[in-house]
Design an enzyme around this catalytic site. Structure first.
Site, PDB file in Angstrom:
ATOM      1  N   GLY A 113       0.109 -24.367   0.774  1.00  0.00           N
ATOM      2  CA  GLY A 113      -0.266 -25.687   0.268  1.00  0.00           C
ATOM      3  C   GLY A 113      -0.904 -26.567   1.319  1.00  0.00           C
ATOM      4  O   GLY A 113      -0.786 -27.793   1.264  1.00  0.00           O
ATOM      5  N   GLU A 147      -8.347 -34.699  -4.940  1.00  0.00           N
ATOM      6  CA  GLU A 147      -8.775 -33.301  -4.823  1.00  0.00           C
ATOM      7  C   GLU A 147      -9.521 -32.815  -6.062  1.00  0.00           C
ATOM      8  O   GLU A 147     -10.573 -32.193  -5.971  1.00  0.00           O
ATOM      9  CB  GLU A 147      -7.571 -32.400  -4.585  1.00  0.00           C
ATOM     10  CG  GLU A 147      -6.991 -32.477  -3.191  1.00  0.00           C
ATOM     11  CD  GLU A 147      -5.908 -31.432  -3.009  1.00  0.00           C
ATOM     12  OE1 GLU A 147      -6.253 -30.270  -2.731  1.00  0.00           O
ATOM     13  OE2 GLU A 147      -4.720 -31.778  -3.167  1.00  0.00           O
ATOM     14  N   ASP A 159       1.687 -28.683  -5.025  1.00  0.00           N
ATOM     15  CA  ASP A 159       1.655 -28.910  -3.587  1.00  0.00           C
ATOM     16  C   ASP A 159       1.753 -30.382  -3.222  1.00  0.00           C
ATOM     17  O   ASP A 159       2.437 -30.766  -2.272  1.00  0.00           O
ATOM     18  CB  ASP A 159       0.382 -28.312  -2.984  1.00  0.00           C
ATOM     19  CG  ASP A 159       0.307 -26.811  -3.169  1.00  0.00           C
ATOM     20  OD1 ASP A 159       1.362 -26.195  -3.418  1.00  0.00           O
ATOM     21  OD2 ASP A 159      -0.803 -26.262  -3.084  1.00  0.00           O
TER      22      ASP A 159
END
Length: 340
Positions: A113, A147, A159
Site C-alpha cells: 500500500g 488518487e 490502503d
C-alpha cells in the site's frame, strides 16, 4: 518550523480485491488488514525563496517550481504534486516557499500500500501545517479521491483507511464509497504469536498494480462468473480470518490464507505467475501452512504463516530465490503528525 507526518504501511490478511469498485458497489466488500512498522513519511519545510520544491528522498528525485497554484502532473512525483494541487484548490496554501520531502520504507509496487499510504502522509503534513479540519474518515476518503478522481490511478480503498486508522481492522466497503472501519481488539499474546509466525518476504520484484486491477474491474463489468465468485469467496475469507483472530484459533490462519491464495488467482491474470508459484510451494514444503501475495499481486511482498518454529526453515528455503525476509512488528497507531 518543520511539519512532519508518518503513516504505516499494511499487510493484507484476507479479502484482498473486494474493496475495488465496481465489485464493492455491487456486492459489498470486506477486508482484514494490519499495519506494520514500515512507514511513509512526509515533511514540509518553509524556504527563503518564492519556490516549491518536491522531492522523494528514497528515489533520489526532485523537481523545483516557481510558486504556482497548480503544479504539472507529468508522471514525475505526481503523488506529491497531486496532493498539493488539491489542498491548494480546497483550502489554499499560504504564499510562501516550501520544500515537500517524502520517504517510504518499502519500494513502490511492493504490495504494502505504498502509494496510498504516501498520499495519506502528505495530506498529514499539510494537515499539520494548515490545521485542516479533517477527521480520520475525512483524511482517508480525501486520499482516495485524490488518487482515483484527480490522478486517475486505479486501485481499491483499503490502503488509505489502513494508513489513517492503523492497527488491525476489519473493513467493509459499500456503494457510494461508503467505508466502515471496525478495529479489532486482538489480545497482545495473539499479536505476538502472529508476528512470530507470519514471515514477510520480499520477492525482489515490483509490479504495476494498475494493470492487474483494471483487468479485475473488467471481469466484474463483463460479469465474469469465475472471477466474481472468487471475489465472493475472498469476502468470506475475511470473515473467517476475523473470527479466527478474535477467538485465538491461530492453527486456522494458515489454512485460511491458503484458501485465499487459491481464490485470488482466479480474479485476474498475472496475479500469480510461475515464479510466485515456485516460491509459494517451496515455503509450504518447508513448513508454511499457507500464504498470500500482498497487494494486487504479480510480485512485491508475500506473507507466509509458519507455525511452531518453522519460520527459520521457510526463510532458509526461500533464500535460493534471491528475495529477502523483512523484520517487522505490528503498528497500533495510524497517521501521526507533529511540528518541529
Amino acid at each position: 518550523m518543520i511539519y512532519r507526518s508518518r503513516a504505516p504501511l499494511r499487510i493484507g490478511l484476507a479479502g484482498g480485491g473486494t474493496d475495488v469498485s465496481p465489485y464493492s458497489d455491487l456486492f459489498g466488500g470486506a477486508i482484514l488488514n494490519a499495519t506494520i512498522n514500515l512507514y511513509a513519511r512526509a515533511s514540509i519545510q518553509p524556504i527563503d525563496e518564492n519556490a516549491i520544491v518536491v522531492q522523494a528522498l528514497d528515489r533520489h528525485e526532485e523537481q523545483r517550481f516557481e510558486w504556482n497554484n497548480e503544479l504539472p502532473i507529468d508522471g514525475k512525483l505526481d503523488l506529491l504534486k497531486g496532493v498539493y494541487n488539491r489542498i491548494q484548490k480546497d483550502y489554499g496554501v499560504p504564499l510562501t516557499g516550501f520544500k515537500l520531502s517524502t520517504y517510504v520504507d518499502a519500494p513502490a509496487g511492493s504490495g504494502l500500500g505504498t502509494s496510498s499510504t504516501l498520499v495519506v502522509a502528505i495530506i498529514g503534513a499539510f494537515y499539520e501545517m494548515l490545521r485542516l479540519p479533517l477527521g480520520e474518515y475525512d483524511i482517508a476518503h480525501y486520499a482516495y479521491d485524490i488518487e482515483r478522481s484527480d490522478l486517475k490511478l486505479a486501485g481499491g480503498k483499503q490502503d488509505q483507511y489502513a494508513a489513517t486508522f492503523g492497527g488491525v481492522n476489519f473493513m467493509e466497503f459499500y456503494e457510494g464509497d461508503k467505508v466502515i472501519v471496525n478495529p479489532l481488539r486482538i489480545k497482545q499474546q495473539i499479536l505476538n504469536e502472529l508476528e512470530n509466525n507470519i514471515v514477510l518476504y520480499f520477492t525482489a520484484t515490483s509490479r504495476e498494480s494498475a494493470t492487474i486491477i483494471k483487468e479485475q474491474v473488467k471481469n466484474v463489468n463483463s460479469n465474469n462468473e469465475k472471477s466474481i465468485e472468487a471475489m465472493h469467496q475472498l469476502k468470506e475469507q475475511a470473515k473467517m480470518m476475523k473470527e479466527a483472530m478474535l477467538k485465538g484459533r491461530l492453527h486456522e490462519i494458515g489454512e485460511i490464507l491458503d484458501f485465499g491464495f487459491q481464490q485470488k488467482r482466479l480474479m485476474a491474470n498475472n496475479i500469480s505467475n510461475s515464479s510466485i508459484e515456485e516460491v509459494y510451494e517451496s515455503a509450504k514444503k518447508a513448513g508454511a501452512t499457507g500464504g498470500k501475495i500482498s497487494g494486487a499481486g504479480g510480485g512485491g511482498f508475500m506473507i507466509f504463516y509458519c507455525p511452531g518454529n518453522c519460520r527459520y526453515k521457510v526463510i532458509e528455503a526461500l533464500e535460493q530465490f534471491g528475495g529477502q525476509a523483512r523484520h517487522y512488528q505490528f503498528a497500533q497507531n495510524g497517521l501521526n503528525t507533529w511540528t518541529v
